[in-house]
Design an enzyme around this catalytic site. Structure first.
Site, PDB file in Angstrom:
ATOM      1  N   ARG A 282       0.970  -1.299  -0.031  1.00  0.00           N
ATOM      2  CA  ARG A 282      -0.031  -0.083  -0.031  1.00  0.00           C
ATOM      3  C   ARG A 282       0.810   1.538  -0.006  1.00  0.00           C
ATOM      4  O   ARG A 282       0.509   2.388  -0.419  1.00  0.00           O
ATOM      5  CB  ARG A 282      -1.087  -0.217   1.288  1.00  0.00           C
ATOM      6  CG  ARG A 282      -2.166  -0.965   1.032  1.00  0.00           C
ATOM      7  CD  ARG A 282      -3.059  -1.288   2.142  1.00  0.00           C
ATOM      8  NE  ARG A 282      -2.461  -1.747   3.302  1.00  0.00           N
ATOM      9  CZ  ARG A 282      -2.180  -2.882   3.743  1.00  0.00           C
ATOM     10  NH1 ARG A 282      -2.589  -3.615   2.936  1.00  0.00           N
ATOM     11  NH2 ARG A 282      -1.868  -3.074   5.085  1.00  0.00           N
TER      12      ARG A 282
ATOM     13  N   GLU B 125       3.031  -7.881  12.989  1.00  0.00           N
ATOM     14  CA  GLU B 125       1.893  -8.391  14.327  1.00  0.00           C
ATOM     15  C   GLU B 125       1.588  -9.654  14.256  1.00  0.00           C
ATOM     16  O   GLU B 125       1.510 -10.053  15.406  1.00  0.00           O
ATOM     17  CB  GLU B 125       0.772  -7.226  14.179  1.00  0.00           C
ATOM     18  CG  GLU B 125       0.876  -5.964  13.886  1.00  0.00           C
ATOM     19  CD  GLU B 125       1.113  -5.238  12.690  1.00  0.00           C
ATOM     20  OE1 GLU B 125       0.622  -4.143  12.099  1.00  0.00           O
ATOM     21  OE2 GLU B 125       2.117  -5.963  11.792  1.00  0.00           O
TER      22      GLU B 125
END
Length: 177
Positions: free
Chosen positions: A63, A100
């Site tokens: 992104r 994460e």
């Protein structure tokens, strides 16, 4: 056009329990569905960096590519792609990092950034900072400097911006959750 943080934040879609239970994913794709929001984000960053000593725009997979290409074009700077492992065809440097929900490897072409360059790193958001820290490590390995790490969104509770700042990397985001 004046940047409206509340408008941008209203477009960011929270996705509960994705990609795993307990995680709230901040989806920026609705920002790109709004020409007004796209222009606000791009114009704000262009104005911030137009008169700086940045020599290269470093965009993070995937992104970060959306914003990085616009800034590279508007600021007339080379665009450097930091890609996930195995996506770049020429000789690369690699850096493993924790994310994460696992581990990954980031790569950059060895000839993408000359020594002494000043690189702006761009991504969609700063979470734990793993991807941006990996990119920063690659920039330093190429004997260049990081001007700043920038993103649309900061998730300060996850500590990424603080982690970058602790490494001496300035950060800038347009909004935080």
């Amino acid at each position: 056009m004046i940047f409206d943080e509340y408008y941008i934040k209203s477009l960011v879609r929270p996705i509960q329990d994705w990609p795993k239970p307990g995680v709230t994913f901040r989806d920026i794709t609705p920002v790109y569905l709004s020409p007004k929001a796209q222009r606000m984000v791009a114009d704000s960053l262009i104005q911030r960096y137009v008169e700086t000593e940045i020599t290269h725009i470093g965009a993070l997979d995937a992104r970060g590519f959306l914003l990085g290409s616009v800034l590279a074009y508007e600021l007339n700077k080379p665009l450097v792609l930091f890609r996930k492992q195995g996506k770049l065809p020429s000789d690369t440097l690699q850096q493993a990092y924790d994310i994460e929900y696992g581990q990954a490897v980031l790569e950059v072409h060895k000839d993408a950034i000359p020594a002494g360059a000043s690189v702006l790193l761009l991504d969609d958001l700063i979470a734990t900072g793993g991807t941006l820290c990996a990119a920063a490590s690659l920039v330093k390995a190429l004997q260049a400097t990081i001007y700043e790490a920038a993103a649309i969104i900061d998730l300060p509770d996850l500590g990424g911006s603080q982690r970058l700042q602790d490494l001496g990397i300035p950060t800038y985001t347009l909004c935080a959750f």
